[in-house]
Motif scaffolding. Sequence first.
Motif, PDB file in Angstrom:
ATOM      1  N   LEU A 273       0.840  -1.200   0.000  1.00 47.14           N
ATOM      2  CA  LEU A 273       0.000   0.000   0.000  1.00 47.14           C
ATOM      3  C   LEU A 273       0.871   1.244   0.000  1.00 47.14           C
ATOM      4  CD1 LEU A 273      -2.819  -0.924   2.561  1.00 47.14           C
ATOM      5  CD2 LEU A 273      -2.542  -1.610   0.151  1.00 47.14           C
ATOM      6  N   ARG A 274       0.526   2.196  -0.849  1.00 43.97           N
ATOM      7  CA  ARG A 274       1.237   3.467  -0.945  1.00 43.97           C
ATOM      8  C   ARG A 274       0.241   4.618  -0.930  1.00 43.97           C
ATOM      9  NH1 ARG A 274       6.264   2.690   0.727  1.00 43.97           N
ATOM     10  NH2 ARG A 274       7.378   1.082  -0.484  1.00 43.97           N
ATOM     11  N   ARG A 275       0.624   5.704  -0.239  1.00 42.37           N
ATOM     12  CA  ARG A 275      -0.244   6.890  -0.198  1.00 42.37           C
ATOM     13  C   ARG A 275      -0.090   7.751  -1.440  1.00 42.37           C
ATOM     14  NH1 ARG A 275      -2.307   9.411   4.427  1.00 42.37           N
ATOM     15  NH2 ARG A 275      -1.336  11.370   3.849  1.00 42.37           N
ATOM     16  N   GLU A 276       1.094   7.733  -2.051  1.00 38.99           N
ATOM     17  CA  GLU A 276       1.357   8.602  -3.189  1.00 38.99           C
ATOM     18  C   GLU A 276       2.092   7.849  -4.263  1.00 38.99           C
ATOM     19  OE1 GLU A 276       3.527  11.926  -1.791  1.00 38.99           O
ATOM     20  OE2 GLU A 276       1.923  12.704  -0.509  1.00 38.99           O
ATOM     21  N   HIS A 277       1.992   8.336  -5.482  1.00 43.32           N
ATOM     22  CA  HIS A 277       2.766   7.783  -6.598  1.00 43.32           C
ATOM     23  C   HIS A 277       4.230   8.118  -6.414  1.00 43.32           C
ATOM     24  CE1 HIS A 277      -0.677   7.009  -9.447  1.00 43.32           C
ATOM     25  NE2 HIS A 277      -1.246   7.665  -8.478  1.00 43.32           N
ATOM     26  N   ALA A 278       5.071   7.183  -6.715  1.00 42.91           N
ATOM     27  CA  ALA A 278       6.515   7.404  -6.682  1.00 42.91           C
ATOM     28  C   ALA A 278       7.081   6.985  -8.029  1.00 42.91           C
ATOM     29  CB  ALA A 278       7.164   6.615  -5.562  1.00 42.91           C
ATOM     30  N   VAL A 279       7.616   7.919  -8.776  1.00 35.90           N
ATOM     31  CA  VAL A 279       8.148   7.610 -10.096  1.00 35.90           C
ATOM     32  C   VAL A 279       9.448   6.845  -9.917  1.00 35.90           C
ATOM     33  CG1 VAL A 279       9.006   8.543 -12.257  1.00 35.90           C
ATOM     34  CG2 VAL A 279       7.082   9.631 -11.105  1.00 35.90           C
TER      35      VAL A 279
END
Length: 302
Positions: free
Chosen positions: A292-298
């Motif tokens: 689970l991630r709160r934000e996109h990480a490129v």
Amino acid sequence: MLRRLARRNSPHASSAAAHTWREARYMGRNELVARSGADPFRQERRLRWRDHFSLSENVLFLPHMHAEHDGLRIAQLSDVHVGQATSAIRIRRAVEAVNDEKPDLVFLTGDYVTHSPKPLPRVRELLAGLKGPVFVVLGNHDHWVNGPYLREGFERLGYTVLQNEHRVVHVNGAPVTVLGVDDGRTGRDDVEATFRGAPESGTRLVLTHAPPTVDKLPAHAGLVQFSGHTHGGQFVVRGLTEAIFRRAGQPYISGHYHVNGNQLYVNRGLGFGFGGPYLRRGAEPEVAFFTLRREHAVATAS
């Protein structure tokens, strides 16, 4: 949103080619990529075809979850179908694969037997030993065979069985609400009862066997539903399989979907295939892992 990283453990794949892929940059689609690292089923432990399954890695983006749950790990097993439809070695290897990953939560999403009550005692034996908080929902076949027996067996293992109920478990110091909706295929799903008294925000994860229950969830609530039931289509013929499932009221067959402002993941299931009495094609048995991630990480490729 989900980004999918697939790790395929095939007895026919070369170890060098199958396990040294790099992460993709694309964030707008579900990308199939293998993670670097050692094969959990090394050369000396290669599986026979009937024991084979795939491990899938999936990144779920949940902007409204608790910040403490960024990076939280989940494992999902579904549609085990203990008995002649599924190799016992496959099931035990799947349990081992889950424990090797040390997930924060483990979800079992139904259909542990098929039609006969004979395999019932083996369900507890084969699915014993899963580490971490384990949450269980029942499937249509479980209710047709003996739902109360299975519930009691899982509870003896220390697993939490949810039938139109929810539980709050603390992970990394913050609450995760696990909402277990009973099987919709047999008409036992009661979303209203499941959500009654549950937190209305934060990290909320829904378990239910039949994917169409997602249509009954509160809209735009930031929920993720984990389901099975379809076996990924079981015998996939492009175009035909989708048409048959839609006609049967099962529009969600395999993988990740956005539905009414929520998310759905349909697991292909561990059972019914490869060496058993049921043909399986184009839908490999699956053990699914989620981060689970709160934000996109490129991602930056090296």
